[in-house]
Design an enzyme around this catalytic site. Structure first.
Site, PDB file in Angstrom:
ATOM      1  N   TYR A  12      -0.809  14.239 -50.013  1.00 50.64           N
ATOM      2  CA  TYR A  12      -1.053  15.584 -49.887  1.00 50.64           C
ATOM      3  C   TYR A  12      -0.485  15.593 -48.021  1.00 50.64           C
ATOM      4  CZ  TYR A  12      -2.247  20.706 -49.246  1.00 50.64           C
ATOM      5  OH  TYR A  12      -2.174  21.432 -49.052  1.00 50.64           O
TER       6      TYR A  12
ATOM      7  N   ASP B  41      -0.208  10.605 -41.689  1.00 50.96           N
ATOM      8  CA  ASP B  41      -1.319  11.868 -41.271  1.00 50.96           C
ATOM      9  C   ASP B  41      -2.582  12.023 -41.485  1.00 50.96           C
ATOM     10  OD1 ASP B  41      -2.119  13.805 -41.647  1.00 50.96           O
ATOM     11  OD2 ASP B  41      -0.251  14.574 -43.827  1.00 50.96           O
TER      12      ASP B  41
ATOM     13  N   LYS C 235      -6.940  20.439 -38.365  1.00 55.73           N
ATOM     14  CA  LYS C 235      -8.597  20.504 -38.937  1.00 55.73           C
ATOM     15  C   LYS C 235      -9.022  20.477 -37.122  1.00 55.73           C
ATOM     16  CE  LYS C 235      -7.695  19.201 -43.721  1.00 55.73           C
ATOM     17  NZ  LYS C 235      -7.770  20.460 -44.755  1.00 55.73           N
TER      18      LYS C 235
HETATM   19  C1  LIG Z   1      -3.547  14.706 -45.151  1.00 50.15           C
HETATM   20  C2  LIG Z   1      -3.066  16.490 -44.931  1.00 50.15           C
HETATM   21  N1  LIG Z   1      -1.980  16.957 -44.394  1.00 50.15           N
HETATM   22  C3  LIG Z   1      -1.881  17.836 -44.269  1.00 50.15           C
HETATM   23  C4  LIG Z   1      -2.956  19.282 -44.421  1.00 50.15           C
HETATM   24  C5  LIG Z   1      -2.294  20.459 -43.919  1.00 50.15           C
HETATM   25  O1  LIG Z   1      -2.914  21.259 -43.671  1.00 50.15           O
HETATM   26  P1  LIG Z   1      -3.314  22.668 -43.813  1.00 50.15           P
HETATM   27  O2  LIG Z   1      -3.868  23.123 -44.566  1.00 50.15           O
HETATM   28  O3  LIG Z   1      -3.679  23.007 -42.250  1.00 50.15           O
HETATM   29  O4  LIG Z   1      -1.847  23.155 -43.854  1.00 50.15           O
HETATM   30  C6  LIG Z   1      -3.636  19.274 -44.498  1.00 50.15           C
HETATM   31  C7  LIG Z   1      -5.182  20.145 -45.892  1.00 50.15           C
HETATM   32  O5  LIG Z   1      -5.783  19.752 -46.390  1.00 50.15           O
HETATM   33  C8  LIG Z   1      -4.014  17.316 -45.398  1.00 50.15           C
HETATM   34  O6  LIG Z   1      -4.996  16.919 -45.900  1.00 50.15           O
END
Ligand SMILES: Cc1ncc(COP(=O)(O)O)c(C=O)c1O
Length: 459
Positions: free
Chosen positions: A159, A258, A285
């Site tokens: 994700y 990521d 985050k």
């Molecule tokens: C690993 C990862 N990447 C990207 C995102 C996307 O972040 P945002 O919700 O701030 O768009 C998340 C959100 O939970 C995530 O867990």
């Protein structure tokens, strides 16, 4: 034959949830006037209706009915110091009084970026945006611009937010034969995306190598979470991340980590603990101190594509990029999350993980608890979990046990996610951990008739 005890237990869980959360139910009905199904954020919606929280302080949340909860969600991991931490509050308030954003760069952004680059040496240059979604979107665009190639590879069950190019194979394949097939995750994402987004199962270097070989000279980047987060809290196998590094180098692709979630697991993210240097990193985050944020960056040579002094530079705007309030709150948040705080929180996470695991054993349930440090995943399966597909198969074979556990924990005053993800924050104490483990154990005991009915193979 129907299991009467299971039926009674399930009804009692739902009845008690309805009774304690009348105010939330009322608000949920009201929200249906404004939002489809009363929902404006898919992750916070759950059956039968979500709780409306009124305030948070430290590790505790209070809902609109006055019920208090230990927060084991922490806004899906963005709140490292829980709620309304004093120093963060002070910095944000002081900045708000001076103004929130001016349509001009912020000095706070320089301080914040310097702090990040010190912690994560691979972040030689970076740029801010407003979400993890934007961070991965721009990291991928950067990789394409730098390499001149269009295709990317992500992992099945990974994700990375909600932009079109990562809404592919987010729900991992149930059928093992499909793990390497790119599947659209959402209606509305154009099918042409699939031509440029390829997929390989997590923790499978051989599969990644063959996708790279089949598309030689065409892959701009491999994007991966160092530990699957939303896909099930599945850590990378030993040498997996290092193996990805070697494969990316061999095929001239960039490696993007990521670390939107995993950054919290060490002072320098998982790239530090795993000793693997990505070309680009996406963050979000916790770095915003509770405010909306994202960041992406890496080697200068790559990030140079944004240098406005070059005539063909990439434009990357955003009304709130690097805004003063986020930068000020984020910086103090990061300063407070120093190596001692990281170690302490990870240890508490281990204590909770072992506690949850012991609670399953004590109740004779063959389920599993995964994760690293302050990020925990609970899985109703006794089969080995190596990738997202294993998570999905385990979940499908256990009916609605995950939902029942979630609701009963809410009934018992523990706020977590319906997907079985548990996140710690620094204001938590060891007593909080032990009390959460006790609650977890009590809840499992109550759920046993349901386990017997829905997943007898786990007893
Ligand atoms: C690993 C990862 N990447 C990207 C995102 C996307 O972040 P945002 O919700 O701030 O768009 C998340 C959100 O939970 C995530 O867990």
């Amino acid at each position: 034959m129907k299991n009467i005890d299971a039926e009674k237990t399930e009804r009692s869980i739902l009845d008690r949830y309805h009774q304690k959360a009348q105010g939330s139910l009322q608000r949920h009905q009201q929200a249906k006037n404004n939002f489809p199904g009363g929902d404006t954020r898919s992750a916070t919606y759950f059956n039968p209706f979500p709780l409306y929280m009124e305030k948070g302080k430290g590790s505790r949340l209070t809902d609109c009915d006055g019920n208090v909860y230990l927060d084991l969600l922490n806004n899906y991991s963005s709140l490292i110091h829980g709620h309304a931490q004093g120093d963060v509050l002070l910095q944000a308030q002081q900045q708000l009084e001076r103004g929130s954003v001016f349509g001009a760069p912020s000095e706070e952004g320089i301080w914040h970026a310097s702090h990040l680059s010190q912690r994560i040496p691979s972040l030689e240059w970076l740029r801010y945006c407003n979400s993890g979604t934007e961070a991965t979107m721009f990291a991928l665009r950067t990789a394409r611009a730098f390499t001149g190639r269009d295709k990317i590879i992500k992992v099945d069950g990974g994700y990375h937010g909600t932009h079109d190019f990562v809404e592919v194979s987010v729900h991992a394949a149930f059928e093992k034969a499909e793990v390497s097939a790119s599947r659209l995750n959402s209606r509305g994402v154009p099918a042409c995306v699939l031509q440029n987004v390829l997929v390989a199962p997590f923790n499978d270097l051989a599969a990644m190598a063959s996708v790279l070989a089949e598309n030689e000279g065409q892959i701009a980047a491999i994007i991966v979470e160092p530990m699957l987060g939303a896909g099930g809290v599945v850590p990378a196998a030993e040498n997996y991340l290092g193996g990805l590094r070697e494969l990316a180098d061999k095929y001239g692709a960039l490696l993007i980590f990521d670390e939107v979630i995993t950054f919290r697991l060490s002072s320098g993210g998982m790239q530090e603990t795993e000793n693997v240097k990505p070309d680009l990193t996406a963050l979000g985050k916790i770095i915003g101190g509770g405010f909306a944020v994202g960041a992406f960056g890496g080697r200068r040579e790559i990030m140079e594509v944004f240098n406005p002094e070059n005539p063909d530079s990439i434009s990357h705007s955003g009304t709130f990029n690097g805004n003063h309030v986020t930068m000020a709150a984020g910086l103090v948040t990061l300063e407070l999350y120093d190596p001692a705080a990281v170690t302490r929180l990870n240890k508490m996470g281990e204590r909770m993980r072992n506690g949850f695991s012991g609670a399953f054993t004590a109740n004779g349930i063959k389920a599993q608890v995964t994760g690293i440090g302050s990020v925990i995943g609970v899985h109703w399966t006794d089969e080995k979990i190596v990738n997202g597909g294993d998570v999905v198969r385990g979940a499908k074979k256990s009916g609605n046990l995950s939902q029942l556990l979630h609701l009963e924990l809410l009934n018992q005053g523990v706020f977590s996610s319906s997907r079985g993800m548990y996140i710690l924050s620094t204001p938590m104490t060891e007593e909080d951990v032990d009390s959460a483990v006790d609650t977890f154990e009590r809840t499992l005991k109550l759920l046993k008739p349901c386990v017997a009915e829905k997943a007898p193979h786990l007893l």
